[in-house]
Scaffold this motif. Structure first.
Motif, PDB file in Angstrom:
ATOM      1  N   ASN A  37      26.483  39.838  16.653  1.00 22.59           N
ATOM      2  CA  ASN A  37      25.601  38.752  17.081  1.00 22.59           C
ATOM      3  C   ASN A  37      26.207  37.403  16.666  1.00 22.59           C
ATOM      4  OD1 ASN A  37      23.073  40.216  18.121  1.00 22.59           O
ATOM      5  ND2 ASN A  37      23.390  41.146  16.106  1.00 22.59           N
ATOM      6  N   PRO A  38      27.367  37.061  17.201  1.00 25.56           N
ATOM      7  CA  PRO A  38      28.093  35.891  16.689  1.00 25.56           C
ATOM      8  C   PRO A  38      27.408  34.560  16.962  1.00 25.56           C
ATOM      9  CG  PRO A  38      29.160  36.725  18.660  1.00 25.56           C
ATOM     10  CD  PRO A  38      28.114  37.727  18.289  1.00 25.56           C
ATOM     11  N   VAL A  39      26.750  34.426  18.124  1.00 28.57           N
ATOM     12  CA  VAL A  39      26.086  33.151  18.424  1.00 28.57           C
ATOM     13  C   VAL A  39      24.912  32.945  17.473  1.00 28.57           C
ATOM     14  CG1 VAL A  39      24.854  31.813  20.175  1.00 28.57           C
ATOM     15  CG2 VAL A  39      26.842  33.211  20.818  1.00 28.57           C
ATOM     16  N   TYR A  40      24.151  33.984  17.228  1.00 29.29           N
ATOM     17  CA  TYR A  40      23.065  33.895  16.249  1.00 29.29           C
ATOM     18  C   TYR A  40      23.616  33.531  14.873  1.00 29.29           C
ATOM     19  CZ  TYR A  40      19.699  35.485  12.774  1.00 29.29           C
ATOM     20  OH  TYR A  40      18.875  35.564  11.674  1.00 29.29           O
ATOM     21  N   ASP A  41      24.703  34.170  14.469  1.00 31.12           N
ATOM     22  CA  ASP A  41      25.291  33.885  13.155  1.00 31.12           C
ATOM     23  C   ASP A  41      25.743  32.433  13.058  1.00 31.12           C
ATOM     24  OD1 ASP A  41      24.864  36.475  12.312  1.00 31.12           O
ATOM     25  OD2 ASP A  41      26.874  37.164  12.853  1.00 31.12           O
ATOM     26  N   TRP A  42      26.240  31.886  14.166  1.00 30.96           N
ATOM     27  CA  TRP A  42      26.664  30.484  14.174  1.00 30.96           C
ATOM     28  C   TRP A  42      25.444  29.551  14.073  1.00 30.96           C
ATOM     29  CZ3 TRP A  42      31.339  27.717  14.664  1.00 30.96           C
ATOM     30  CH2 TRP A  42      31.184  26.361  14.961  1.00 30.96           C
ATOM     31  N   VAL A  43      24.457  29.779  14.945  1.00 30.84           N
ATOM     32  CA  VAL A  43      23.347  28.837  15.075  1.00 30.84           C
ATOM     33  C   VAL A  43      22.398  28.903  13.881  1.00 30.84           C
ATOM     34  CG1 VAL A  43      21.406  28.150  16.542  1.00 30.84           C
ATOM     35  CG2 VAL A  43      23.542  28.890  17.577  1.00 30.84           C
ATOM     36  N   GLN A  94      35.378  28.016  22.015  1.00 33.23           N
ATOM     37  CA  GLN A  94      35.802  28.785  20.845  1.00 33.23           C
ATOM     38  C   GLN A  94      35.339  30.237  20.956  1.00 33.23           C
ATOM     39  OE1 GLN A  94      33.959  26.274  17.948  1.00 33.23           O
ATOM     40  NE2 GLN A  94      31.899  26.989  18.365  1.00 33.23           N
ATOM     41  N   THR A  95      36.142  31.137  20.419  1.00 36.48           N
ATOM     42  CA  THR A  95      35.798  32.556  20.428  1.00 36.48           C
ATOM     43  C   THR A  95      35.223  32.951  19.076  1.00 36.48           C
ATOM     44  OG1 THR A  95      38.081  33.118  19.802  1.00 36.48           O
ATOM     45  CG2 THR A  95      37.523  33.179  22.152  1.00 36.48           C
ATOM     46  N   ILE A  97      18.628  37.628  23.730  1.00 33.74           N
ATOM     47  CA  ILE A  97      18.873  36.586  24.723  1.00 33.74           C
ATOM     48  C   ILE A  97      20.301  36.054  24.609  1.00 33.74           C
ATOM     49  CG2 ILE A  97      18.196  34.270  25.487  1.00 33.74           C
ATOM     50  CD1 ILE A  97      15.341  34.960  24.563  1.00 33.74           C
ATOM     51  N   MET A  98      20.788  35.904  23.389  1.00 36.62           N
ATOM     52  CA  MET A  98      22.152  35.408  23.192  1.00 36.62           C
ATOM     53  C   MET A  98      23.189  36.416  23.685  1.00 36.62           C
ATOM     54  SD  MET A  98      21.917  32.351  22.153  1.00 36.62           S
ATOM     55  CE  MET A  98      20.453  32.343  23.220  1.00 36.62           C
ATOM     56  N   ARG A  99      22.944  37.695  23.462  1.00 41.75           N
ATOM     57  CA  ARG A  99      23.901  38.708  23.948  1.00 41.75           C
ATOM     58  C   ARG A  99      23.982  38.685  25.470  1.00 41.75           C
ATOM     59  NH1 ARG A  99      21.660  41.912  19.585  1.00 41.75           N
ATOM     60  NH2 ARG A  99      20.178  42.871  21.035  1.00 41.75           N
ATOM     61  N   GLU A 100      22.856  38.385  26.129  1.00 38.48           N
ATOM     62  CA  GLU A 100      22.853  38.311  27.584  1.00 38.48           C
ATOM     63  C   GLU A 100      23.481  37.003  28.075  1.00 38.48           C
ATOM     64  OE1 GLU A 100      18.756  38.760  28.585  1.00 38.48           O
ATOM     65  OE2 GLU A 100      18.696  40.905  28.078  1.00 38.48           O
ATOM     66  N   ALA A 101      23.231  35.915  27.363  1.00 41.29           N
ATOM     67  CA  ALA A 101      23.736  34.608  27.788  1.00 41.29           C
ATOM     68  C   ALA A 101      25.220  34.445  27.506  1.00 41.29           C
ATOM     69  CB  ALA A 101      22.944  33.497  27.096  1.00 41.29           C
ATOM     70  N   TYR A 102      25.704  35.096  26.441  1.00 38.31           N
ATOM     71  CA  TYR A 102      27.102  34.988  26.039  1.00 38.31           C
ATOM     72  C   TYR A 102      27.688  36.403  25.887  1.00 38.31           C
ATOM     73  CZ  TYR A 102      25.662  30.237  24.721  1.00 38.31           C
ATOM     74  OH  TYR A 102      25.151  28.954  24.711  1.00 38.31           O
ATOM     75  N   PRO A 103      28.000  37.048  26.995  1.00 39.23           N
ATOM     76  CA  PRO A 103      28.504  38.421  26.915  1.00 39.23           C
ATOM     77  C   PRO A 103      29.855  38.500  26.218  1.00 39.23           C
ATOM     78  CG  PRO A 103      28.721  37.567  29.149  1.00 39.23           C
ATOM     79  CD  PRO A 103      27.914  36.561  28.393  1.00 39.23           C
ATOM     80  N   ARG A 104      30.073  39.613  25.561  1.00 36.77           N
ATOM     81  CA  ARG A 104      31.347  39.819  24.871  1.00 36.77           C
ATOM     82  C   ARG A 104      32.407  40.316  25.853  1.00 36.77           C
ATOM     83  NH1 ARG A 104      30.779  43.449  19.678  1.00 36.77           N
ATOM     84  NH2 ARG A 104      29.927  44.919  21.185  1.00 36.77           N
ATOM     85  N   ASP A 141      32.910  34.086  23.987  1.00 35.43           N
ATOM     86  CA  ASP A 141      33.278  32.701  24.253  1.00 35.43           C
ATOM     87  C   ASP A 141      32.038  31.840  24.070  1.00 35.43           C
ATOM     88  OD1 ASP A 141      34.335  30.317  25.091  1.00 35.43           O
ATOM     89  OD2 ASP A 141      34.347  30.838  27.224  1.00 35.43           O
ATOM     90  N   TYR A 142      32.107  30.902  23.103  1.00 39.37           N
ATOM     91  CA  TYR A 142      30.958  30.048  22.796  1.00 39.37           C
ATOM     92  C   TYR A 142      31.366  28.581  22.907  1.00 39.37           C
ATOM     93  CZ  TYR A 142      27.036  27.976  20.274  1.00 39.37           C
ATOM     94  OH  TYR A 142      25.950  27.207  19.924  1.00 39.37           O
TER      95      TYR A 142
END
Length: 281
Positions: free
Chosen positions: A204-210, A198-199, A244-251, A262-263
Motif C-alpha cells: 500500500n505505497p500511496v497510503y504509506d506516503w500520504v 516517482q515509483t 481506492i488507492m490500489r485501484e487508482a494507482y495500479p502496480r 507510479d505516483y
C-alpha cells in the motif's frame, strides 16, 4: 490501535524522495554569506542540517510547531558530527515574524496547512530586509486521487461527523498568485512547478506516503473518535482508503519481478530575493 500523532520516523519514510523538492528549492537560493538562516516548518531537522553544512558561517535555526519534531531535531543536532551552527525551537508559524537580521527564510511543505497563508507570506516578505532570500515549496497534488479521496471520504455519512472541516486545513495558491505576492513585496521572483513521477514499492505505497503528512489529520480525528466512542471507524477508513488507492494507482511488475507503483506528485516552488541595497555589516 496505531498512534497517528506527528511521528518523525513515519515522516522520514521515503526520505530521499521527500528531500528532493527541498534540494531543488534551495539550489535556487544564491545567498553567498548569510548570517541567519531560518527553516520554518523544519520537521525532524534532517533537511535543516544541509543548510548548516552549506553555510557554516551562518546561524541556522529550524522552527516547527510539533514538540516531537523539534525534540527529534534537537537530539540529532546534539549528536557527534552535527554542525555546531544548528539550533531548533518550537514555534507557531502563524504567530512568528522574521527577525530583522534574517538573510534566508526557507519553508518546505508547511504552508499548505495554513489557510489564507498568502497574507501571512506578505507580512514575512515585508519584514525581510533588502538582499534577503525567501524560498517556499508546497505540494500541489490536491486534485490527485491520493488527496481528492481524503476530501471525498470526509463527506461520507459514516465519517462526516468526525472529519468535518478537516480538509479545509490544506490550501495552496496558483503560481501566478505566488508570483504576484513576491513582486508586490519588491522581490525578484523565481516561481515554477514540477511534477515528480516517482515509483513507490510495497503493498500500500500511496497510503504509506500520504499518511506521513496529508492523511494524518483525518487519521488522528478517527483515532480519537474510536477511543472516545468505542467505534471502529479508523480501521474501516484505512481499509477503504487503501482499496481506492490500489485501484487508482495500479502496480506494475519490473523485469526482475518487483512490483512498483507510479505516483506522480506536483510541487509548487516560490523563490525570490528582495530588491534594494543590502545593509552593510
Amino acid at each position: 490501535m496505531q498512534d497517528f500523532t506527528w511521528d518523525p520516523q513515519q515522516y522520514t519514510v521515503y526520505a530521499d524522495r521527500r528531500a528532493r523538492p527541498f534540494h531543488d528549492l534551495t539550489a535556487r537560493v544564491r545567498a553567498t554569506d548569510p548570517k541567519l538562516v531560518v527553516d520554518l516548518g523544519c520537521g525532524p531537522g534532517n533537511m535543516t542540517r544541509t543548510l548548516a553544512e552549506r553555510w557554516p558561517g551562518a546561524r541556522v535555526r529550524g522552527l516547527d510547531s510539533s514538540a516531537d519534531m523539534v525534540a527529534t531535531a534537537q537530539q540529532s543536532a546534539a549528536g557527534s558530527g552535527a554542525p555546531s551552527n544548528l539550533e531548533f525551537a518550537q514555534v507557531d508559524a502563524q504567530r512568528w515574524s522574521p527577525e530583522p537580521e534574517v538573510d534566508v527564510l526557507v519553508s518546505n511543505a508547511m504552508l499548505q496547512w495554513i489557510p489564507d497563508h498568502r497574507r501571512l507570506v506578505a507580512d514575512w516578505l515585508e519584514a525581510l530586509r533588502p538582499g534577503a532570500w525567501f524560498a517556499v515549496q508546497v505540494p500541489g497534488n490536491f486534485a490527485a486521487p491520493s488527496h481528492a479521496t481524503i476530501a471525498e471520504l470526509s463527506r461520507r455519512p459514516e465519517y462526516a461527523h468526525v472529519l468535518e472541516g478537516v480538509t479545509d486545513r490544506e490550501s495552496v495558491y496558483t503560481t501566478d498568485e505566488y508570483l504576484e505576492t513576491l513582486v508586490t513585496a519588491g522581490f525578484e521572483p523565481d516561481v515554477w512547478e514540477t511534477t515528480y513521477s516517482q515509483t513507490l514499492s510495497g503493498e500500500n505505497p500511496v497510503y504509506d506516503w500520504v499518511r506521513g503528512a496529508a492523511l494524518r489529520p483525518s487519521l488522528q480525528r478517527l483515532e480519537a473518535a474510536d477511543r472516545r466512542d468505542g467505534t471502529n471507524l479508523l480501521d474501516q477508513y484505512v481499509e477503504e482508503y487503501r482499496r481506492i488507492m490500489r485501484e487508482a494507482y495500479p502496480r506494475f511488475s519490473t523485469p526482475d519481478g518487483v512490483f512498483l507503483t507510479d505516483y506522480p506528485f506536483r510541487r509548487i516552488f516560490v523563490v525570490g530575493v528582495k530588491k534594494g541595497l543590502a545593509p552593510s555589516i
